[in-house]
Design a protein around this motif. Structure first.
Motif, short mmCIF file in Angstrom:
data_model
loop_
_atom_site.label_atom_id
_atom_site.label_comp_id
_atom_site.label_asym_id
_atom_site.label_seq_id
_atom_site.Cartn_x
_atom_site.Cartn_y
_atom_site.Cartn_z
N PHE A 295 6.16 -15.44 0.53
CA PHE A 295 4.84 -14.90 0.22
C PHE A 295 4.77 -14.53 -1.26
CE2 PHE A 295 7.17 -10.94 0.79
CZ PHE A 295 6.61 -10.11 -0.17
N ARG A 296 3.53 -14.49 -1.73
CA ARG A 296 3.25 -13.98 -3.08
C ARG A 296 2.02 -13.09 -2.98
NH1 ARG A 296 3.75 -17.62 -8.43
NH2 ARG A 296 5.88 -17.55 -7.63
N TYR A 297 2.17 -11.88 -3.47
CA TYR A 297 1.11 -10.87 -3.37
C TYR A 297 0.43 -10.69 -4.71
CZ TYR A 297 -1.01 -6.23 -2.71
OH TYR A 297 -1.87 -5.17 -2.66
N TYR A 298 -0.91 -10.72 -4.72
CA TYR A 298 -1.70 -10.51 -5.92
C TYR A 298 -2.57 -9.27 -5.71
CZ TYR A 298 -0.54 -15.41 -6.85
OH TYR A 298 0.14 -16.60 -7.06
N GLY A 299 -2.48 -8.34 -6.66
CA GLY A 299 -3.28 -7.14 -6.53
C GLY A 299 -3.51 -6.45 -7.87
N LYS A 300 -4.26 -5.37 -7.80
CA LYS A 300 -4.53 -4.57 -8.99
C LYS A 300 -4.21 -3.11 -8.67
CE LYS A 300 -8.10 -7.45 -11.12
NZ LYS A 300 -8.07 -8.52 -10.10
N GLN A 301 -3.50 -2.48 -9.58
CA GLN A 301 -3.14 -1.08 -9.41
C GLN A 301 -3.91 -0.24 -10.43
OE1 GLN A 301 0.85 0.21 -10.46
NE2 GLN A 301 0.93 1.51 -8.64
N ALA B 36 -1.14 12.11 -11.99
CA ALA B 36 -1.72 10.78 -11.84
C ALA B 36 -1.87 10.42 -10.37
CB ALA B 36 -0.83 9.74 -12.53
N VAL B 37 -2.94 9.70 -10.09
CA VAL B 37 -3.20 9.18 -8.74
C VAL B 37 -3.17 7.66 -8.82
CG1 VAL B 37 -4.83 9.04 -6.83
CG2 VAL B 37 -4.60 11.18 -8.12
N LEU B 38 -2.26 7.05 -8.06
CA LEU B 38 -2.07 5.60 -8.09
C LEU B 38 -2.63 4.98 -6.81
CD1 LEU B 38 0.12 6.81 -10.05
CD2 LEU B 38 1.44 4.74 -9.61
N THR B 39 -3.46 3.96 -6.98
CA THR B 39 -4.00 3.22 -5.84
C THR B 39 -3.83 1.73 -6.08
OG1 THR B 39 -6.21 3.28 -6.84
CG2 THR B 39 -5.68 4.98 -5.21
N ILE B 40 -3.71 0.99 -4.99
CA ILE B 40 -3.51 -0.46 -5.09
C ILE B 40 -4.63 -1.16 -4.33
CG2 ILE B 40 -2.02 -0.51 -3.06
CD1 ILE B 40 -1.44 -2.71 -6.12
N THR B 41 -5.15 -2.24 -4.92
CA THR B 41 -6.17 -3.05 -4.27
C THR B 41 -5.67 -4.48 -4.21
OG1 THR B 41 -7.94 -1.66 -5.17
CG2 THR B 41 -8.56 -3.83 -4.34
N MET B 42 -5.63 -5.05 -3.01
CA MET B 42 -5.16 -6.41 -2.85
C MET B 42 -6.23 -7.41 -3.24
SD MET B 42 -4.23 -8.55 0.59
CE MET B 42 -6.00 -8.79 0.83
N ASP B 43 -5.83 -8.41 -4.02
CA ASP B 43 -6.72 -9.53 -4.32
C ASP B 43 -6.53 -10.65 -3.30
OD1 ASP B 43 -7.84 -8.27 -6.51
OD2 ASP B 43 -6.34 -9.05 -7.89
N SER B 44 -5.28 -11.06 -3.09
CA SER B 44 -4.99 -12.12 -2.11
C SER B 44 -3.50 -12.13 -1.80
CB SER B 44 -5.42 -13.50 -2.65
OG SER B 44 -4.67 -13.84 -3.81
N VAL B 45 -3.15 -12.81 -0.72
CA VAL B 45 -1.76 -13.00 -0.33
C VAL B 45 -1.56 -14.48 -0.03
CG1 VAL B 45 0.02 -12.50 1.37
CG2 VAL B 45 -1.48 -10.68 0.61
N TYR B 46 -0.66 -15.11 -0.77
CA TYR B 46 -0.30 -16.49 -0.47
C TYR B 46 0.89 -16.48 0.48
CZ TYR B 46 1.98 -21.02 -0.96
OH TYR B 46 2.59 -22.22 -0.69
N SER C 131 0.83 -1.20 0.00
CA SER C 131 0.00 0.00 0.00
C SER C 131 0.87 1.26 0.00
CB SER C 131 -0.93 -0.01 1.22
OG SER C 131 -1.70 1.15 1.28
N LEU C 132 1.94 1.24 0.80
CA LEU C 132 2.84 2.38 0.83
C LEU C 132 3.58 2.57 -0.49
CD1 LEU C 132 4.37 1.86 4.40
CD2 LEU C 132 2.95 3.78 3.69
N PHE C 133 4.05 1.48 -1.05
CA PHE C 133 4.90 1.57 -2.25
C PHE C 133 4.10 1.90 -3.51
CE2 PHE C 133 7.83 0.28 -5.54
CZ PHE C 133 9.08 0.53 -4.99
N PHE C 134 2.84 1.45 -3.57
CA PHE C 134 2.08 1.59 -4.81
C PHE C 134 0.90 2.55 -4.72
CE2 PHE C 134 4.12 -2.60 -5.30
CZ PHE C 134 4.75 -2.41 -6.51
N THR C 135 0.72 3.21 -3.60
CA THR C 135 -0.33 4.22 -3.48
C THR C 135 0.34 5.59 -3.45
OG1 THR C 135 -1.77 2.72 -2.24
CG2 THR C 135 -2.24 5.08 -2.08
N LEU C 136 0.19 6.33 -4.55
CA LEU C 136 0.92 7.58 -4.71
C LEU C 136 0.01 8.66 -5.29
CD1 LEU C 136 4.13 6.03 -6.34
CD2 LEU C 136 3.83 6.65 -3.93
N THR C 137 0.34 9.90 -4.97
CA THR C 137 -0.38 11.05 -5.52
C THR C 137 0.65 12.01 -6.12
OG1 THR C 137 -0.26 12.26 -3.42
CG2 THR C 137 -2.18 10.85 -3.77
#
Length: 208
Positions: free
Chosen positions: A146-152, A128-138, A80-86
């Motif tokens: 771990f493996r992180y799945y999300g949509k930006q 641009a405004v960047l937001t991240i939404t998590m789908d799942s975390v294995y 969330s910190l790395f991929f959520t930007l304004t």
């Protein structure tokens, strides 16, 4: 006959004494066990005072019981910190600084690569405004993998781009918890496996 009776009484008295002694030892052992158990349970419960000086019951728990939840929390927070930007250089700098507390040099390497490619400058220039939404975390607990799945979503003035994001890494336990890393977890060997476009919706900026 008298001697035999005396021997029988002595034998009976010996058996009774030995039996009483063994029963006393057993009772002491049982009482000590339950007393120790009660003390151990009591030590896990303490009272703390809240802001209103009201005592609140707090219980001690094993750290490993909640470790999986803490791992997931750190993984989600880092992404969330790395991929959520304004489009604000101070905000971007703050987000990256906080994210670097949660990752080793692999995160700093990706940050520097994006910086050299002008990624952050493009965010500022295009507003641009960047937001991240998590789908799942294995999460593989035995290997701390771990493996992180999300949509930006990248929302620009002219379009909205949605990208699929998949990353992976490992987790390392730290000895000390801090305000910047409250769960004492460090993400290591972090890398992006997938970052591809899913759809790009053009905005209609025409004004009659």
């Amino acid at each position: 006959m008298i001697i035999k009776n005396i021997e029988s009484k002595i034998r009976l008295a010996t058996f009774l004494s030995a039996g009483s002694f063994l029963c006393a030892l057993a009772m002491v052992g049982i009482v000590s066990f339950f007393a120790y158990k009660q003390v151990a349970i009591a030590r896990k419960s303490v009272y703390v005072l809240d802001a209103n000086s009201t005592p609140v019951l707090a219980r001690q728990t094993d750290v490993q019981m909640n470790r999986a939840a803490e791992y997931r929390s750190d993984i989600i927070r880092f992404h969330s910190l790395f991929f959520t930007l304004t489009p604000d250089d101070k905000y971007i700098e703050y987000q990256m600084k906080q994210a670097m507390y949660l990752v080793d040099e692999s995160g700093a390497l990706q940050y520097n690569n994006l910086k050299e490619k002008g990624f952050f400058n493009s965010i500022l220039s295009s507003s641009a405004v960047l937001t991240i939404t998590m789908d799942s975390v294995y999460l593989d607990m035995p290997h701390k993998y771990f493996r992180y799945y999300g949509k930006q979503k990248i929302d620009r003035r002219s379009s909205t781009l949605t990208r699929s994001l998949v990353t992976e890494g490992y987790l390392k336990d730290l000895d000390v918890r801090s305000d910047n890393n409250p769960n004492a977890v460090l993400i290591t060997q972090w890398k992006t496996l997938e970052n591809k476009d899913l759809n790009n919706v053009q905005k209609n900026n025409f004004q009659p």
